[in-house]
Design a protein around this motif. Structure first.
Motif, short mmCIF file in Angstrom:
data_model
loop_
_atom_site.label_atom_id
_atom_site.label_comp_id
_atom_site.label_asym_id
_atom_site.label_seq_id
_atom_site.Cartn_x
_atom_site.Cartn_y
_atom_site.Cartn_z
N ASP A 218 109.01 75.19 1.13
CA ASP A 218 108.83 73.99 0.01
C ASP A 218 108.95 73.20 0.05
N ALA A 219 108.22 71.63 0.22
CA ALA A 219 108.35 70.25 0.74
C ALA A 219 108.17 69.57 -0.70
N GLY A 220 108.17 68.28 0.00
CA GLY A 220 108.17 67.12 -1.16
C GLY A 220 106.42 66.77 -1.56
N GLU A 221 105.85 66.04 -2.54
CA GLU A 221 104.75 66.18 -3.09
C GLU A 221 104.10 64.18 -2.74
N LYS B 143 105.92 67.42 5.14
CA LYS B 143 107.77 67.87 6.14
C LYS B 143 107.32 66.76 7.51
N ILE B 144 108.40 66.07 7.54
CA ILE B 144 108.33 64.94 8.77
C ILE B 144 109.76 65.43 9.61
N GLN B 145 109.34 65.93 11.25
CA GLN B 145 110.53 66.76 11.56
C GLN B 145 110.25 65.27 12.85
N VAL B 146 111.76 64.72 13.49
CA VAL B 146 111.36 63.45 14.55
C VAL B 146 112.21 64.03 15.82
N GLU B 147 111.75 64.04 16.75
CA GLU B 147 112.48 64.81 18.10
C GLU B 147 113.08 63.57 19.04
N PHE B 148 114.23 63.28 18.97
CA PHE B 148 114.16 62.15 19.93
C PHE B 148 114.28 62.49 21.80
N ASN B 149 114.14 60.98 22.27
CA ASN B 149 114.75 61.38 23.54
C ASN B 149 116.10 61.32 24.11
N PRO B 150 116.90 62.45 24.42
CA PRO B 150 118.10 62.33 25.07
C PRO B 150 117.66 60.94 26.23
N GLN B 151 117.02 60.53 27.08
CA GLN B 151 117.17 59.83 27.78
C GLN B 151 117.05 58.56 27.36
N ASN B 152 116.57 58.29 26.37
CA ASN B 152 116.60 57.00 25.35
C ASN B 152 117.64 56.75 24.48
N VAL B 153 117.86 58.04 23.57
CA VAL B 153 118.60 57.57 22.28
C VAL B 153 119.98 58.10 22.63
N GLN B 154 121.24 57.58 22.59
CA GLN B 154 122.27 58.63 22.29
C GLN B 154 122.57 59.44 21.21
N ALA B 155 122.23 58.90 20.41
CA ALA B 155 122.65 59.32 19.18
C ALA B 155 121.85 58.92 17.81
N LEU C 107 116.61 67.56 17.09
CA LEU C 107 115.38 67.54 16.47
C LEU C 107 115.91 66.88 14.24
N SER C 108 115.02 66.21 14.41
CA SER C 108 116.16 66.05 12.33
C SER C 108 114.76 66.46 11.76
N THR C 109 114.88 67.14 10.74
CA THR C 109 113.76 68.01 10.34
C THR C 109 114.06 67.65 8.42
N PHE C 110 112.91 67.24 7.77
CA PHE C 110 113.14 66.18 6.14
C PHE C 110 112.04 66.75 5.60
N SER C 111 112.34 66.73 4.35
CA SER C 111 111.27 66.31 3.20
C SER C 111 110.91 64.82 2.99
N ILE C 112 109.69 64.75 2.23
CA ILE C 112 109.32 63.37 2.23
C ILE C 112 110.51 63.98 0.86
N ASP C 113 110.94 62.44 0.10
CA ASP C 113 110.96 61.84 -1.74
C ASP C 113 110.54 60.98 -1.89
N VAL C 114 109.38 60.54 -3.03
CA VAL C 114 108.96 59.64 -3.84
C VAL C 114 109.62 59.37 -5.26
N ASP C 115 110.56 59.82 -5.34
CA ASP C 115 111.47 59.75 -6.59
C ASP C 115 111.84 58.48 -6.58
N GLY C 116 111.61 57.49 -7.51
CA GLY C 116 112.72 56.42 -8.15
C GLY C 116 113.81 56.30 -8.96
N ALA C 117 113.95 57.63 -9.26
CA ALA C 117 115.24 57.95 -10.77
C ALA C 117 116.23 57.31 -9.95
#
Length: 630
Positions: A482-485, A448-460, A174-184
């Motif tokens: 809290d997460a991004g807007e 928020k975004i959470q991606v689950e990778f399939n170990p059958q096809n994705v090694q890393a 699992l990989s989990t993170f908040s979105i970010d639309v900042d352009g600074a």
């Protein structure tokens, strides 16, 4: 020797007549100019702190080592500090017509047990941290040569970024993170490159650079705030790997259809804002926004220097002349009580809170808070206490030499807001006019975004950027986290570099060895055609319960060539990895950046992508001029 004249003039403290009766009194002050130099080399010292404690007045020396203080008449103790030097104190007399020759020579400090290299012209590629000391050994080991933004030539502050590593899917699917639309980050890097410097690594936040640009993603369906799309193709810098693009397109709202605005302009008018690319540019920028306001929009103006105050009560956009006059009257001077200004701005916004409207504080500053609460953690607590009132936050950074990038990014991240850096009037127009809906209207919060990778096809896999937006996996389902807007019309792009099964992974790219006694699981249901599942959670702007979106990415979606969207995003990512000295950049080069950008330029009506191509060419020239590239 420079002879500097202290000139007397009348300053009207920047509070206009509508608010406090105490602000209508003229304050007679003197402006004291001076220069700070090294006692031995006679070189100018840039970023030295100059202050008068008794008056609570302070500033920093500019790129010429010069400073200006505004103080009342009398005898005062002036103190000057800079890292690696002894503190200098002297009595100064300020009178009605005095001529003051202030050339302050600082002597090197002796630090027991450590030889210290301190130079106003050091070219070390480290983040400029007030109070940091670089030893001689560190200087020799870390100095990449000419062309880098001087670490001691300014007091700009950037957080150190520890870039994301590759994760073994079998161990961490699992990989989990908040979105970010900042352009600074992009506009700030553009400023540094245009000034002839390669940026410090901490200034390069790859996700912000990618998300500075819009992408051609499908429009959302009715009754949904955004669409989600994915693409997979070979990673240009390592063709054995795949590059995955996750794209979000926010629903677009025409300016005339935006809900009413309750805006509080929170403007820094301290002494550090006096230079041409700070308060003067700030006033021009906000005039652009004021000209876009409608009758149903209301604006209040709060300013802060040594103290804070409201200079314009809530005023309809119909009365543009009145708002513009209040802006035009602002002058800079004094210390920076930023926290007090933030508190007052939120109070004003709350007192004038309007239902079914956009209630927002727009903070404009260089971030150099030096009076009252100034520590990052304390400011974060202050912002977090205010964000539950339904008041959103936008942060606009201005200026050079003492930009507190790390502080402003944290404030925006924790305050349901976005962070932009305004380096010129065209950027002000982009943020405050062309993309006004995105800045002013939030269409989804805590995304928020959470991606689950399939170990059958994705090694890393590794997430490119978003290092300061990572979340614990359990935070994905926690609606209190809290997460991004996401603003109207905003696009959000996230890139993953993945290693397919069967491709050997360089052991230098991960700190954890693969498991010895386990193999990829064989589920009872066949998922062998799936690469990953992408899930998103979001709330409506006034909601407290999140909603879930889920998409599956399959192997048959892998393309042989990159689309325009992915090609341009990959170009910016490659650019960011080069500038930040990423260990994962593979065979990345500026030639690759250029080719990918040209392949992905597409429809470029505003010219932002063409500008990026020229910027990358400029960076290449600076890089070539650097005596020690990696």
């Amino acid at each position: 020797m420079n002879f500097v004249i202290a000139t007397i003039f009348f300053v009207l403290f920047p509070f206009v007549e509508q608010v406090q009766e105490t602000t209508s009194t003229e304050v007679i002050t003197s402006s004291v100019f001076g220069k700070v130099i090294d006692v031995e080399s006679k070189n100018s010292i840039v970023g030295a702190n100059v202050y008068i404690k008794k008056l609570n007045v302070g500033t920093s020396t500019d790129r010429n080592g010069e400073f200006e203080l505004i103080a009342s008449a009398g005898t005062h103790t002036l103190e000057v500090q800079f890292i690696g030097y002894e503190t200098h104190s002297r009595q100064i007399s300020i009178g009605d017509t005095d001529v003051t020759n202030l050339v302050i020579e600082l002597e090197h400090a002796t630090i027991e047990g450590q030889e210290v290299v301190v130079s106003a012209y050091s070219q070390t590629p480290r983040r400029a941290l007030t109070g940091s000391i670089i030893s001689l050994d560190e200087e020799k080991a870390g100095n990449p040569g000419r062309g880098y933004y001087p670490a001691y030539g300014n007091t700009e502050e950037y957080d150190q970024i520890s870039e994301n590593l590759f994760n073994w899917t079998q161990r961490t699917p699992l990989s989990t993170f908040s979105i970010d639309v900042d352009g600074a980050s992009y506009s700030n890097v553009r400023r540094l490159l245009t000034d002839g410097y390669l940026p410090p690594a901490g200034a390069v936040r790859v996700e912000e650079m990618i998300n500075y640009f819009n992408y051609d993603y499908p429009e959302p369906k009715k009754n949904t705030p955004f669409s989600v799309s994915t693409e997979v193709a070979p990673a240009p810098w390592n063709p054995k790997h795949h590059l995955v693009q996750i794209g979000i397109q926010g629903r677009k709202t025409q300016t005339k259809d935006l809900p009413p605005n309750n805006l509080v302009f929170l403007l820094d008018v301290s002494g550090s804002m006096s230079s041409h690319n700070k308060l003067p540019l700030l006033k021009k920028a906000f005039k652009l926004l004021v000209n876009e306001l409608r009758e149903e929009d209301y604006v209040s103006i709060v300013v802060y220097a040594g103290s804070s105050g409201m200079v314009l009560p809530p005023t309809s956009g119909y009365e543009k002349a009145k708002i513009l006059r209040a802006l035009e009257r602002l002058e800079s001077g004094g210390a920076t009580a930023g926290a007090a200004g933030i508190k007052l701005a939120y109070d004003v916004a709350k007192q004038n809170f309007r239902k079914n409207a956009n209630n927002r504080v727009i903070l404009a500053t260089d971030g150099d808070f030096n009076v009252g609460t100034s520590r990052d953690n304390d400011l974060i607590e202050l912002i977090e206490d205010k964000r539950d009132d339904g008041i959103f936050l936008s942060v606009l950074g201005f200026g050079t030499g003492n930009l507190k990038d790390s502080k402003m990014e944290k404030i925006a991240n924790h305050g349901n807001g976005n962070y932009y850096y305004i380096d010129n009037l065209l950027e002000a127009k982009k943020v405050l006019v062309s993309e006004m809906g995105g800045m002013l209207l939030t269409i989804a919060k805590d995304v928020k975004i959470q991606v689950e990778f399939n170990p059958q096809n994705v090694q890393a896999y590794r997430l490119i950027g978003y290092e300061n937006r990572l979340l614990a996996d359990e935070d994905f389902n926690n609606d209190k986290k809290d997460a991004g807007e996401l603003g109207s019309g905003h696009t959000v792009t996230a890139l993953y570099e993945i290693v397919p099964m069967g491709v050997e992974l360089d052991k230098n790219l991960t700190e954890v060895d693969p498991l010895k006694y386990q193999t990829p699981s064989r589920p009872s249901i066949d998922f062998s055609e799936e690469l990953m599942t992408v899930k998103l959670r979001y709330k409506h702007p006034s909601g407290s319960t999140s909603m879930l979106i889920s998409n599956t990415v399959e192997k048959n979606q892998i393309k042989e060539e990159l689309s325009e969207n992915l090609s341009f995003a990959a170009s910016v990512a490659t650019f960011g990895m080069i500038l930040s000295h990423s260990k994962f950049k593979g065979n990345a080069s500026f030639e690759m950046v250029n080719q990918l950008a040209r392949d992905g330029r597409g429809n470029d009506d505003q010219g932002y992508r063409s500008e990026f191509i020229k910027l990358a060419q400029l960076a290449d020239l600076l890089w070539q001029g650097n005596s020690s590239k990696d």
